[in-house]
Every structure is written in C-alpha cells, then in structure tokens.
Scaffold this active site. Sequence first.
Site, PDB file in Angstrom:
ATOM      1  CD  GLN A  17      -2.778   1.321   2.419  1.00  0.00           C
ATOM      2  OE1 GLN A  17      -3.384   2.349   2.630  1.00  0.00           O
ATOM      3  NE2 GLN A  17      -2.918   0.276   3.207  1.00  0.00           N
ATOM      4  CD  GLU A 139      -1.726   2.140   8.250  1.00  0.00           C
ATOM      5  OE1 GLU A 139      -1.454   2.374   7.066  1.00  0.00           O
ATOM      6  OE2 GLU A 139      -1.789   3.042   9.116  1.00  0.00           O
ATOM      7  CG  ASP A 168       0.654   0.873   4.719  1.00  0.00           C
ATOM      8  OD1 ASP A 168       1.846   0.842   5.036  1.00  0.00           O
ATOM      9  OD2 ASP A 168      -0.088  -0.116   4.787  1.00  0.00           O
ATOM     10  N   GLY A 247      -7.873  20.556  19.052  1.00  0.00           N
ATOM     11  CA  GLY A 247      -7.551  21.982  19.088  1.00  0.00           C
ATOM     12  C   GLY A 247      -7.999  22.600  20.393  1.00  0.00           C
ATOM     13  N   GLY A 248      -8.019  23.908  20.434  1.00  0.00           N
ATOM     14  CA  GLY A 248      -8.368  24.601  21.668  1.00  0.00           C
ATOM     15  C   GLY A 248      -9.872  24.711  21.902  1.00  0.00           C
TER      16      GLY A 248
HETATM   17  N1  COA Z   1      11.938 -10.351  -8.973  1.00  0.00           N
HETATM   18  C1  COA Z   1      12.561 -11.148  -8.092  1.00  0.00           C
HETATM   19  N2  COA Z   1      12.500 -10.972  -6.766  1.00  0.00           N
HETATM   20  C2  COA Z   1      11.733  -9.972  -6.312  1.00  0.00           C
HETATM   21  C3  COA Z   1      11.032  -9.106  -7.168  1.00  0.00           C
HETATM   22  C4  COA Z   1      11.164  -9.325  -8.564  1.00  0.00           C
HETATM   23  N3  COA Z   1      10.550  -8.570  -9.467  1.00  0.00           N
HETATM   24  N4  COA Z   1      10.362  -8.206  -6.417  1.00  0.00           N
HETATM   25  C5  COA Z   1      10.628  -8.514  -5.135  1.00  0.00           C
HETATM   26  N5  COA Z   1      11.456  -9.568  -5.055  1.00  0.00           N
HETATM   27  C6  COA Z   1      12.012 -10.181  -3.860  1.00  0.00           C
HETATM   28  C7  COA Z   1      12.856  -9.227  -3.059  1.00  0.00           C
HETATM   29  O1  COA Z   1      14.109  -9.044  -3.657  1.00  0.00           O
HETATM   30  C8  COA Z   1      12.911  -9.942  -1.728  1.00  0.00           C
HETATM   31  O2  COA Z   1      13.910 -10.941  -1.777  1.00  0.00           O
HETATM   32  P1  COA Z   1      15.109 -11.088  -0.685  1.00  0.00           P
HETATM   33  O3  COA Z   1      14.447 -11.115   0.646  1.00  0.00           O
HETATM   34  O4  COA Z   1      15.721 -12.376  -1.074  1.00  0.00           O
HETATM   35  O5  COA Z   1      16.004  -9.931  -0.828  1.00  0.00           O
HETATM   36  C9  COA Z   1      11.567 -10.646  -1.664  1.00  0.00           C
HETATM   37  O6  COA Z   1      10.986 -10.525  -2.967  1.00  0.00           O
HETATM   38  C10 COA Z   1      10.600 -10.131  -0.660  1.00  0.00           C
HETATM   39  O7  COA Z   1      10.538  -8.709  -0.654  1.00  0.00           O
HETATM   40  P2  COA Z   1      10.117  -7.947   0.662  1.00  0.00           P
HETATM   41  O8  COA Z   1      10.094  -6.497   0.425  1.00  0.00           O
HETATM   42  O9  COA Z   1      10.978  -8.439   1.785  1.00  0.00           O
HETATM   43  O10 COA Z   1       8.611  -8.462   0.835  1.00  0.00           O
HETATM   44  P3  COA Z   1       7.906  -9.093   2.108  1.00  0.00           P
HETATM   45  O11 COA Z   1       6.574  -9.546   1.623  1.00  0.00           O
HETATM   46  O12 COA Z   1       8.736 -10.106   2.786  1.00  0.00           O
HETATM   47  O13 COA Z   1       7.737  -7.855   3.099  1.00  0.00           O
HETATM   48  C11 COA Z   1       6.996  -5.641   3.698  1.00  0.00           C
HETATM   49  C12 COA Z   1       6.741  -6.931   2.876  1.00  0.00           C
HETATM   50  C13 COA Z   1       5.949  -4.638   3.298  1.00  0.00           C
HETATM   51  C14 COA Z   1       6.892  -5.948   5.197  1.00  0.00           C
HETATM   52  C15 COA Z   1       8.416  -5.112   3.380  1.00  0.00           C
HETATM   53  O14 COA Z   1       8.557  -4.976   2.024  1.00  0.00           O
HETATM   54  C16 COA Z   1       8.724  -3.804   4.085  1.00  0.00           C
HETATM   55  O15 COA Z   1       9.011  -3.740   5.283  1.00  0.00           O
HETATM   56  N6  COA Z   1       8.705  -2.688   3.313  1.00  0.00           N
HETATM   57  C17 COA Z   1       9.069  -1.387   3.806  1.00  0.00           C
HETATM   58  C18 COA Z   1       7.995  -0.784   4.661  1.00  0.00           C
HETATM   59  C19 COA Z   1       6.662  -0.715   3.988  1.00  0.00           C
HETATM   60  O16 COA Z   1       6.503  -0.133   2.943  1.00  0.00           O
HETATM   61  N7  COA Z   1       5.662  -1.307   4.646  1.00  0.00           N
HETATM   62  C20 COA Z   1       4.273  -1.127   4.317  1.00  0.00           C
HETATM   63  C21 COA Z   1       3.848  -1.852   3.158  1.00  0.00           C
HETATM   64  S1  COA Z   1       2.206  -1.345   2.827  1.00  0.00           S
END
Ligand code: COA
Length: 425
Positions: A17, A139, A168, A247-248
Amino acid sequence: MGKALEGVRILDFTHVQSGPTCTQLLAWFGADVIKVERPGVGDITRGQLQDIPNVDSLYFTMLNHNKRSITIDSKNPQGKAVLERLIRECDVLVENFAPGALDRMGFTWERVQELNPRMIMASIKGFGPGPYEDCKVYENVAQCTGGAASTTGFRDGLPLVTGAQIGDSGTGLHLALGIVTALYHRTQSGRGQRVTCAMQDGVLNLCRVKLRDQQRLAHGPLTEYSQYGEGVPFGDAVPRAGNDSGGGQPGRILKCKGWETDPNAYIYFITQAPVWGAICDVIGKPEWKTHPDYAKPAARLPRLNEIFGAIEDWTMTKTKFEAMEILNEYDIPCGPILSMKELAEDQSLRATGTLVEVEHPTRGTYLTVGNPIKLSDSPADVLRSPLLGEHTEEILRDVLGYADHDIAEIESSGAIGDIRRQAAE
Ligand code: COA
C-alpha cells in the site's frame, strides 16, 4: 496542455500500500509509471482479500490506477540487464522493499547513480536509521510506533489503531512530496538525490499536536481534555483523549436521532467560543450566555460533561443531517459521522471525481477514490490498474528499443515470464 508531470518516467518497484499510494498519485499527475512485478506472481495484493476468484483484488486495483505493468525477475541476469536499461531511461525509482532487499538485487544507491546520475531514488521503510532499521513494518506497526495508537481511544481502554491508513498511505503522500521536491531541485542541480521516508516518522509528523501536548504537560494539566473537567489527574505522557477535539475548542461525538439502531447516527459537535451564544439559543439554554459558570470558555472547561449532555439532549431530537443543516445556519462547526455506504453514494463526491467508477476487463465496474488533490490545469483521469505484465512487451519495445528477436531471447531466459500466456490470461 499536458499533464503536470508529463515527461517524468517512474520505475515503480513498490508493492502493497505505502509505495503504490505514492506512485499512483504521481501517475495521476501525468507521470509514466512503470510498475515492475515478479513474473507469475506480481504485487502480493493482487491476490489478497479477493472478492471475486482469479480477479485482481480491489486492494490492488484501487492502489494502482494509471500505471503500466512489466514483469521482470530481478534476480535473473537478463532481468537485471533489462532493469539497468530501465534505470537509465527513468527519472525516478520508487521502492518499498524490506530493508536491504534492493541492495541484495544489486541496485545500491551507488550503482543506481553510476547508471543514471539524474536518478531520484525514493524509498519507504518502517523505521529510519536506529535500533529498528532492519525491521519489516506494516500499517498498524507504524501507527503504534509513531505515537498514534497511544493517543487514540479512551483513557480507560486499550490503545487503538485508526481506520485511516496514516502509516501506509500517509507515508506514501510524504514520499510523493519528497519526489516532486527532488525533481524541482534537479532542474537547477542537474543531479538526482536520495529521498527516504520512514513510516514511523510519517505517523509522528501527523501526530505533531500530541507531541505539542506532551510538552504542555510539563506546565500543567491539559485543560481541554475531558479528564481535566472530570478531575482525573494526568500522568507523565499524553493520555488518550477519546473524541475530545485536538484543538483549543472543545468537541465531542454526540448521539442523534436513531442512534439506538444506526451505529453511525452521531454528529461531531464543536463548542467554538465565537458561536457560544448561538449554541445556547439552539439547544434552548439562553441563560448560559450570561451565567458566570458557562459564559466564558475557561468557566466551561470543568463542566464539559454537563454542557455536552445538554447539547446531546438536543441532537438526539434530530437526525445527523437535520442537526447539520440547523447548526450550519449559525456557523456552528459540526460534522455528521458518515458511513462508508453513505460516502459511496455521495453524489457531490462523484461530481468532483473524488469518487469514480472505473471499468476493469475482468472485474467489471468498481468504485474507487480518485485523486483528492485537484490541479486546475492538470485534472486526473482515473484509468484502471494494469493486468499483471500487461505492458511488458510494449515497454521493452517502445521505452527500451528492443527488437522482436531480443524480446524472444529475454523471454526464453525466464527473465520476464511467459508474456504471451500472461497477455492471454
Ligand atoms: N523479482 C525477483 N525478486 C523480487 C522481485 C522481482 N521482481 N520483487 C521482489 N522480489 C524479492 C525481493 O528481492 C525480496 O527478496 P530477498 O528477501 O531475497 O532480498 C523478496 O521478494 C521479498 O521482498 P520484501 O520487500 O521483503 O517483501 P515481504 O513480503 O517479505 O515484506 C513488507 C513486505 C511490506 C513488510 C516489506 O517490504 C517492508 O518492510 N517494506 C518497507 C515498509 C513498507 O513499505 N511497509 C508497508 C507496506 S504497505
């Protein structure tokens, strides 16, 4: 006349998001947003909270309008080569991967600058540098760590998260501002720069008034909080203030006619000082206009429960819309509690494009929130979200100049998935 951000090309590595909120706004302002997704999988939200089997979820469609989708496996060498070419062609790279993920793909800030010194690289993470910088964040984690939860809810209840996605979508908004600021700076400096936004910081920024109150506490009780009038002592941190106004001017949510059966038959009512006389007349307490216990704001503070009780006796005789109409005549600030159903049916929001019906090839028609930011010379047309990999071939050909045989070769390496099958699905 073109759109405000026409000519700006964005390499969109965002998912879920926060990041998609940011790039969707930039797309509405006219940027060409190229969303990179993993072949065969895509943004995880495509399949989350699905209401119709095998159709992109509303979660996805409502956050990814006006974008193009290309599928690239960023861990495949050919995929990496395609991404390097895209980095050279784009103005902005936006990502919200978990900490370190982009570096692990080989796209460190140093490498991105080597490829394109004009690139603006924008990231959302849960936390900034510090003890939690490596944490994944969603979030509600941001709402809790940014100060919102400790200050939301009632004093005698649990901390509460709010329905507004301030962690988010709020951080996505912050990031969008950072990006356009960096784009403006680049027109003078000629160079790109790094833009980072931590969700904790974004939430804390939105909780600014609560940090204000934290410091006021050192100088005495917070007199506009209901607990002051109730004689409940303050602790050493800002308490939850229920529905007190930030607010106030004291405010509360009051029952309206029908509250026994309708969970949203309420109105927010603010006892703003300049209209106190009108409030007294409307609720049938004209004597309060001159009575020393009620006439002045400071005298009213210890009596807010009694005062709002009397106002509620009046609001309960009216529907929230009747109350709104009467109170508006006297400029008494108030607002009905609108349900999502009522908002979805609101014709004025549809007329301004804040609510829009969009046609989608596999979903049919759905309702979404359009661009809430209106530019007079650059109105936003809300176009449906892309299907997974829908524009892979088009982008390889038109943006990167690959010939048919190059595309066939990249496809056979597995770097972009099966684009013909994706297109057919
Ligand atoms: N091709 C190949 N690999 C891909 C890819 C693509 N096109 N796009 C993503 N990936 C891989 C990433 O490289 C990562 O691999 P790695 O862990 O081996 O380096 C993997 O997919 C997972 O990515 P990640 O961002 O860790 O996703 P997640 O589902 O595990 O975590 C979040 C999700 C949101 C918790 C995390 O991305 C995060 O903390 N983001 C920052 C904060 C944020 O925006 N949070 C709110 C989201 S609404």
